[in-house]
Each structure stands twice: as C-alpha cells, then as structure tokens.
Design a protein around this motif. Structure first.
Motif, PDB file in Angstrom:
ATOM      1  N   LEU A   1     -16.434  51.799   4.201  1.00 25.87           N
ATOM      2  CA  LEU A   1     -17.519  52.513   4.869  1.00 25.87           C
ATOM      3  C   LEU A   1     -17.001  53.744   5.611  1.00 25.87           C
ATOM      4  CD1 LEU A   1     -19.442  49.420   6.297  1.00 25.87           C
ATOM      5  CD2 LEU A   1     -20.036  50.783   4.302  1.00 25.87           C
ATOM      6  N   ASN A   2     -15.777  54.153   5.274  1.00 32.80           N
ATOM      7  CA  ASN A   2     -15.159  55.342   5.879  1.00 32.80           C
ATOM      8  C   ASN A   2     -15.024  55.230   7.388  1.00 32.80           C
ATOM      9  OD1 ASN A   2     -14.924  56.769   3.358  1.00 32.80           O
ATOM     10  ND2 ASN A   2     -17.137  57.169   3.478  1.00 32.80           N
TER      11      ASN A   2
ATOM     12  N   LEU B   1     -17.177  41.864   0.602  1.00 32.85           N
ATOM     13  CA  LEU B   1     -18.489  42.297   0.126  1.00 32.85           C
ATOM     14  C   LEU B   1     -19.402  42.686   1.281  1.00 32.85           C
ATOM     15  CD1 LEU B   1     -20.480  42.635  -2.257  1.00 32.85           C
ATOM     16  CD2 LEU B   1     -21.009  40.195  -2.042  1.00 32.85           C
ATOM     17  N   GLU B   2     -19.232  42.059   2.416  1.00 34.29           N
ATOM     18  CA  GLU B   2     -20.139  42.250   3.549  1.00 34.29           C
ATOM     19  C   GLU B   2     -20.300  43.710   3.965  1.00 34.29           C
ATOM     20  OE1 GLU B   2     -20.844  40.452   8.059  1.00 34.29           O
ATOM     21  OE2 GLU B   2     -18.976  40.058   6.989  1.00 34.29           O
ATOM     22  N   PRO B   3     -19.239  44.505   4.048  1.00 32.53           N
ATOM     23  CA  PRO B   3     -19.451  45.896   4.476  1.00 32.53           C
ATOM     24  C   PRO B   3     -20.328  46.707   3.527  1.00 32.53           C
ATOM     25  CG  PRO B   3     -17.121  45.301   4.624  1.00 32.53           C
ATOM     26  CD  PRO B   3     -17.799  44.206   3.880  1.00 32.53           C
TER      27      PRO B   3
ATOM     28  N   GLU C   1     -22.473  51.866  11.693  1.00 32.82           N
ATOM     29  CA  GLU C   1     -23.588  52.656  12.216  1.00 32.82           C
ATOM     30  C   GLU C   1     -23.278  53.186  13.616  1.00 32.82           C
ATOM     31  OE1 GLU C   1     -28.212  52.076  13.642  1.00 32.82           O
ATOM     32  OE2 GLU C   1     -26.927  50.350  13.266  1.00 32.82           O
ATOM     33  N   VAL C   2     -22.834  52.313  14.519  1.00 30.52           N
ATOM     34  CA  VAL C   2     -22.630  52.765  15.891  1.00 30.52           C
ATOM     35  C   VAL C   2     -21.378  53.626  16.015  1.00 30.52           C
ATOM     36  CG1 VAL C   2     -23.875  50.807  16.842  1.00 30.52           C
ATOM     37  CG2 VAL C   2     -21.414  50.643  16.555  1.00 30.52           C
ATOM     38  N   TYR C   3     -20.377  53.375  15.169  1.00 27.18           N
ATOM     39  CA  TYR C   3     -19.157  54.183  15.221  1.00 27.18           C
ATOM     40  C   TYR C   3     -19.479  55.645  14.889  1.00 27.18           C
ATOM     41  CZ  TYR C   3     -14.430  55.868  14.255  1.00 27.18           C
ATOM     42  OH  TYR C   3     -13.252  56.584  14.261  1.00 27.18           O
TER      43      TYR C   3
ATOM     44  N   SER D   1     -22.350  42.456  10.402  1.00 28.23           N
ATOM     45  CA  SER D   1     -21.301  42.872  11.333  1.00 28.23           C
ATOM     46  C   SER D   1     -20.695  44.216  10.950  1.00 28.23           C
ATOM     47  CB  SER D   1     -20.219  41.788  11.371  1.00 28.23           C
ATOM     48  OG  SER D   1     -19.358  41.960  12.457  1.00 28.23           O
ATOM     49  N   ALA D   2     -20.252  44.360   9.704  1.00 26.71           N
ATOM     50  CA  ALA D   2     -19.586  45.585   9.285  1.00 26.71           C
ATOM     51  C   ALA D   2     -20.547  46.777   9.277  1.00 26.71           C
ATOM     52  CB  ALA D   2     -18.966  45.385   7.908  1.00 26.71           C
ATOM     53  N   GLN D   3     -21.752  46.557   8.773  1.00 27.36           N
ATOM     54  CA  GLN D   3     -22.722  47.646   8.727  1.00 27.36           C
ATOM     55  C   GLN D   3     -23.103  48.121  10.129  1.00 27.36           C
ATOM     56  OE1 GLN D   3     -24.326  49.135   6.069  1.00 27.36           O
ATOM     57  NE2 GLN D   3     -23.477  47.973   4.364  1.00 27.36           N
TER      58      GLN D   3
END
Length: 711
Positions: A530-531, A398-400, A655-657, A649-651
């Motif tokens: 999140l692709n 769920l976190e991402p 974002e930075v990726y 963490s995942a978000q």
C-alpha cells in the motif's frame, strides 16, 4: 433376519447401559437410528432436543461397528468443551476416543500413529482441522478409506440459514463424497427448523434418495424448563436484580451476556457482592476456561458469567438455571443456549432480562455478514495474480489489499474454499481458477432472514402466549402446544424487586468510567503493498503510551450513553465531561500532561473540539491545536443507528498515514507529555499514527484519550 436384529438390539442396550447406567433403555428413535447405521449402512439426520441422547446413538453405533470389524468413527465436533465431554462419555462405554484440536498440537503425531495402528475407536476433530493442509493431505485420505462411521455433531452449523454457521463445516460435503459405499453417516442437532434441516440434509447428502436417508425429528419440549421474561430496562437494575436474587435460583447455572465487556463487568460486580462466579468468554485463557468449566461442573461456583463461547456441548445434567442479560438475536439461538439447563433435574429456571442496547449489539453482529460482491472480487483478483506468479498469500498478506476486517476476510476465504474458488495450502491461500458466481439472492435472503429472527426475538419478549410453544414453533415443531409452566401460562415467577442499597451500588459500578487503551506495538505486515513505509516493531521513541477511554460502546453502563454521541455532532455533554475528569484523576500516568492536541474529526468536529476545550479548561492545560487532515469532511446521518464495520487494520493504517500531519505553528509539543483527544478508538491506528507524528515533532510522550472505544 429377525434374530439378527434382536441380537443387535440386545448388544445396543448392553452398550447403552455401560454408557449411561444399568437403568438406561434405548428410546425407539435411538434404536431406529442405530439400526439404520449399523445394520444397513444408511445416512441419517437426527433433530432432537438437547438432552435427548443423540451422543448415545453414535457411541452405541461405534461400539457395535467396531465389534464387527469396522474402522474408527470420525466425529466432527465444533467445541473443545464438547470434545472433552464426549471423550469422557466414550470411556464409560469402553470406547477409546482421542482428539486433534488447537489445544493439543504437541500430541497430533502420536494420535495419527494410533489411528493408523487401529488403536482408536473414535477420532474427534474440529471442522477447521478438515482443511489443515497436513491433515487434509496426509491423514484425511486414510480416514476416508477406513472410517466405519462419520458423525457430524451440531450439524446446524453447516447451514448459513442456521444461528451458528461455520464455513469450515461445508467441507464435509467433500469428505462424504469420498467415503466408500456403505459407510454410514449420522448428522445430529437440537436446533434446526425446517429450512435448516432441508439445507443440512442437502449438503450432507442425507436426503439424496428416500430409500437411503432416515430423518428423525422429535418434539422439542423441555419439560423441566420454566421460562420467564423480566423486563428491567436500566442496566443498573438488571445488575442489581441478579446480585440480589442469584442465590434464589436453584443449584448452579450460567448467566449469558451478549458481549465480553458485559461478562467481565457483571462477573466483577457479582463477586463484589459476595457471589462465587467466574467470567467465561472467547478472550478467556483456554486453561482458565477449562478450570471454570470444571468449577461449574463440581458446583464450586454459583454461576459462570459467559458469552456464547460457552455453548454447544457443555454437559452438566443438574444445571439449575440459565439467565440471559440481554437477548440473543434469534429465538433458535436462545433455545440452543437455554437447552444447557434442566437435563437431569425436574425443574430448572430460565430467565431473560432484555435491555434497550440489545438492538445496537445485534446491528454490530449483522455487520459481520458475508461481504458484498465487489470486495469478494477484489480478493479473488489478488489471489489469481499471486497464484499466477507462483506464490500463495497468507491472510495477513492479503489483508492490506482488501477492505475487510481480519475476521470477515477469513470467513470469506473459508466460504470461497468450500465453493472451490480458492484453496488453502501451506503458506496461505491460492486461487483455483475455477469459475465462481456470487450468490446475491442467497445473501440477500439471509439478511432478510436475520431481520425476521430479530423481530421474532422481540415478539418472544412481548408475547402474552406460552413462551415454550413460541420457541417450538420457531423451530417448526409440529407438536408445539402450551407448556403450562412458563410465566405466561402460570403467572410471573419473579418480580423486579430490588433493594435500594444494591441498586445504588450497581449504579455506582456502571457509572465508573475508564477503559485502558493498549498501545500498538507492531505495524501490520504487507504495508509496502500500500506504499506505506512502515514495518516491524513500532519504535519505542515513536510509540504512544497506554491510553484511556471513558467507556466501551458495548458497555452496559456507558454504552447507552456514549452511542448517541456518535449519531450526530453536538457539543460534549456535561455528564461526559464529569466522567472524563474522573478518568483523568485516576489515570496514574508517570508524568502529568503539559498540553492538549486533538484529532480533527471528519464526522463529529464539534464534538471532538468541544471535548478538547472542556478538558483543557478544567485541567488548566494549554490547548496546543489540532493535527492537520487532508480528507474531506464526512457526513454523519443522525438517524443511522448502525454500528460501524470493524476496520481493516492495514487499510485503516494506510488511510490515516496518508492524510494526517502536524501543521506548522503547532508549538509547545516538547514541553512535556501531550494528551491526544479523539472521539472513538476502533482499530487504534489513527491514535498510533498521530502519536508517531507528534513524537517525531518533539513530544516526549503521547497519552491518547477518547470518548469511547469499540474494543
């Protein structure tokens, strides 16, 4: 009837003497509670000071109920330390007590078998266990049917108005509603003002009708405690004072700090000065924590330097002192912690050493409150979709999909669970489909209450009136009067005298820069949602090396110097550059870096670039350039002193990726290790992604180096 009651009291007194010694005599309110529970099957809420004997009430009641053929007592208890002490106390009264918790998973099935066989008098469980699917579905129904008494210890944890709210406690309402008629319920706490008492009573059902409920509130004075405040506003002065005066304090005790880093720093410094102390935090290994508790109980150490991880339930009657390096964010929480001292001695010292960084730390903790409604609605929507598709979602999965840190996400799910909107099942969480409303008025009121509590703590520090009376009034104790013992009633017990040698040594310790930054080893799960095409272990050939930060934002020494840098965008100060040079000299890397790359800060570009330029000049290293960032600049309000919310963490990775890259023309990466400069490391993903990109572009190694870190 009179003879029956008389016989019951005689049995109760005999049981108490087995528990506490031949001289023990029941207090009148102890007897009133026991009689209500055993003779009448009533529900009771007992609010009495620490050390009053609340545990004696439920152990004596348990012995009497078991002797009358009733089922086992179920005690919901929040901490392992509390459980260990209670099991030992029960054994003294001939009561067989067992526990199921995260530290004894291998023995759960044996415990369950003993409960089913009727061999257990007391089962202690953590509130989290109540919603473990196996325990909830297989063990709890039988316990609800056969329990002779339900006890809710530290019941203030039920109320989010209280100082130590735990969402799992809310599930007790369901457990109580499923108890057969006539099963008594006892709730106990030492730290509940009128508002918390009313909230607990309502949630536990102990206030459903006047003829069913018994609420016993006593005076909260602690006659053994001598309260003192000693303002020493420099961190080095507070460290030095403790090092010089710790042996002046009676017996052994606890030194509380607000953060893990402060506990570790202070414990290390006190040991350097020859004091027998140990650090005790939520990050301490469980076995090491138990050893530390035993060492304090046996007076093998002078003190444990602890965070609030050492709190409710730790029972050492001869604890001689409690010192706070930094003020808790509410007088009620402070009262709860100082209540560890002076239970079995005539005099115990309580000393508060407040610091200017306390408010910053309070602001950080405030950022962990219940999320705003849009974030909650997103989580519910995701869970409804997954439930409709026939699958549960773990917290990690769920976190991402939700912009919340893991801790806040888990807390939110627990609240939604107790509200009936979601349900924990094997494999994760699913939506129930039940309607749910966001109680914005309550959460707004909670935020306002927290601000009022923080102001009350500042008022406690500044008050010239009786300190114990102040704390008792915060707890709505109607009997609050001047104690005649605190520093304001009698004059200061302690002054701020410090020898110059220990002051210098403390300053040297706090000036010592350098914090390791552990390299990330694993990508978060669920990144495909999140692709982001990253999963599993990070490839060694794309990973960062262990990095360094000058200090933590929560450090007593460097925190106050680094936090102001994040409130604007000035050039890096000389003192910070000097500290960076010390860190670089002591790094101990396998190979010296051959070039510098910096991360283009969205909010503090001048700070980061000037930091990179100064290090390049001093180290005579080529400044290779900055990574490219497609995100727009981020305005930083210099008046905003709040701490940043812990990142999801995942978000953060997604974002930075999506926005960082190595620009064309960034040459020299393959010459040797690259020193990667940034301002703050929080989640660690910005540095991890930057290192991956630089390694892919030819850098043989990447050494992250930041001004500060939040972890």
């Amino acid at each position: 009837m009179t003879s029956v009651v008389s016989d019951l009291r005689a049995d109760a007194e005999a049981t108490l003497q087995r528990l506490a010694g031949p001289e023990a005599v029941l207090r009148e309110d102890q007897w009133r509670a026991i009689e209500a529970l055993v003779a009448h099957g009533r529900r009771a809420l007992v609010v009495q000071r620490t050390g009053w004997g609340k545990s004696a009430v439920y152990f004596v009641a348990t012995a009497l109920l078991r002797a009358r053929g009733k089922g086992p007592t179920v005690i919901v208890s929040p901490l392992l330390a509390l459980m260990r002490n209670q099991i030992e106390a029960a054994g003294r009264a001939g009561i067989h007590a067992v526990t199921v918790n995260s530290a004894n998973t291998e023995g759960w099935q044996e415990v369950y078998a003993q409960v089913r066989a009727g061999e257990v008098d007391v089962l202690l469980v953590s509130p989290e266990r109540l919603n473990n699917p196996e325990f909830r579905d297989q063990v709890l129904p039988e316990l609800s049917r056969t329990a002779g008494l339900l006890v809710v210890d530290e019941a203030h944890c039920i109320s989010d108005w209280g100082h130590d709210f735990r969402p799992d406690y809310r599930r007790l309402r369901t457990l109580i509603s499923e108890l057969p008629d006539g099963v008594p319920v006892l709730a106990t706490t030492a730290t509940a003002n009128d508002r918390v008492t009313s909230d607990v009573a309502e949630q536990l059902g102990v206030g459903t009708a006047q003829d069913e409920a018994l609420v016993l509130r006593g005076e909260l004075d602690r006659e053994s405690l001598r309260l003192n405040v000693l303002p020493l506003w420099k961190g080095a002065d507070r460290f030095a004072w403790l090092a010089q005066h710790l042996d002046d304090l009676p017996g052994s005790g606890i030194v509380y700090t607000l953060t893990v880093s402060a506990a570790d720093e202070l414990a290390a410094f006190l040991r350097e000065r020859g004091h027998a102390v140990a650090a005790y935090t939520g990050k301490t290994d469980p076995a090491e924590r138990e050893r530390a508790e035993d060492d304090l109980l046996a007076n093998r150490v002078k003190a444990l330097v602890a965070t609030s991880a050492l709190g409710m339930g730790f029972d050492k009657p001869d604890l001689g002192f409690v010192v706070h390096l930094g003020a808790p964010q509410s007088p009620v929480a402070y009262y709860q912690q100082i209540g560890r001292a002076g239970r079995g001695v005539e005099r115990a010292e309580v000393l508060l050493l407040p610091g200017p960084e306390d408010r910053d730390i309070w602001a950080y903790f405030a950022s962990l409150a219940f999320p705003a409604e849009p974030q909650v609605r997103v989580a519910l929507s995701v869970l409804r979709d997954s439930t409709a598709a026939g699958r549960a979602l773990s917290t990690a999965a769920l976190e991402p999909r939700v912009e919340l840190s893991r801790g806040r996400l888990e807390m939110m799910l627990k609240v939604l669970d107790t509200d009936g909107a979601v349900k924990r099942v094997k494999g994760g969480w699913e939506a129930t489909g039940e309607p749910w409303e966001y109680d914005g008025r309550r959460y707004s009121g909670l935020a306002k209450a927290r601000r009022a509590e923080q102001q009350a703590m500042l008022d406690y520090i500044d008050t010239t009136s009786c300190r114990m009376e102040f704390l008792r009034r915060q707890l709505d104790d109607p009997g609050a009067t001047p104690c005649g013992r605190c520093d304001n009633c009698t004059g200061p017990y302690y002054d701020g005298s410090i020898g110059e040698d220990v002051r210098v040594q403390a300053q040297e310790v706090l000036d010592r820069p350098g914090v390791p930054l552990a390299a990330r080893k694993q990508w978060p799960s669920g990144m495909d949602a999140l692709n982001v095409p990253l999963k599993g272990k990070i490839k060694p050939e794309e990973a960062a090396e262990e990095g360094r930060a000058i200090g933590r934002l929560t450090d007593v020494g460097w925190g106050p110097r680094l936090r102001p840098l994040l409130r604007g965008d000035d050039l890096v100060p000389d003192a910070v550059v000097d500290a960076a040079v010390v860190v670089l000299k002591t790094w101990g890397w396998a190979e010296r870096p051959t070039g510098i790359v910096w991360l283009p800060s969205r909010g503090r570009p001048a700070l980061v670039e000037s930091f990179a330029q100064r290090i390049a000049s001093i180290g005579r290293l080529p400044l290779l350039g900055a990574l490219a960032d497609t995100a727009p600049p981020l305005y930083v309000d210099p008046e905003d002193e709040s701490e940043p919310e812990p990142p999801n963490s995942a978000q953060r990775l997604a974002e930075v990726y999506g926005r960082l890259s190595v620009p064309r023309g960034l040459e020299g990466l393959d010459a040797g290790p690259v020193l990667l400069i940034d301002d703050v490391s929080d989640s660690g993903w910005t540095l991890t992604v930057a290192a991956m990109l630089l390694r892919r572009a030819g850098a043989p190694a990447v050494l992250p180096f930041t001004l500060t870190t939040t972890i």
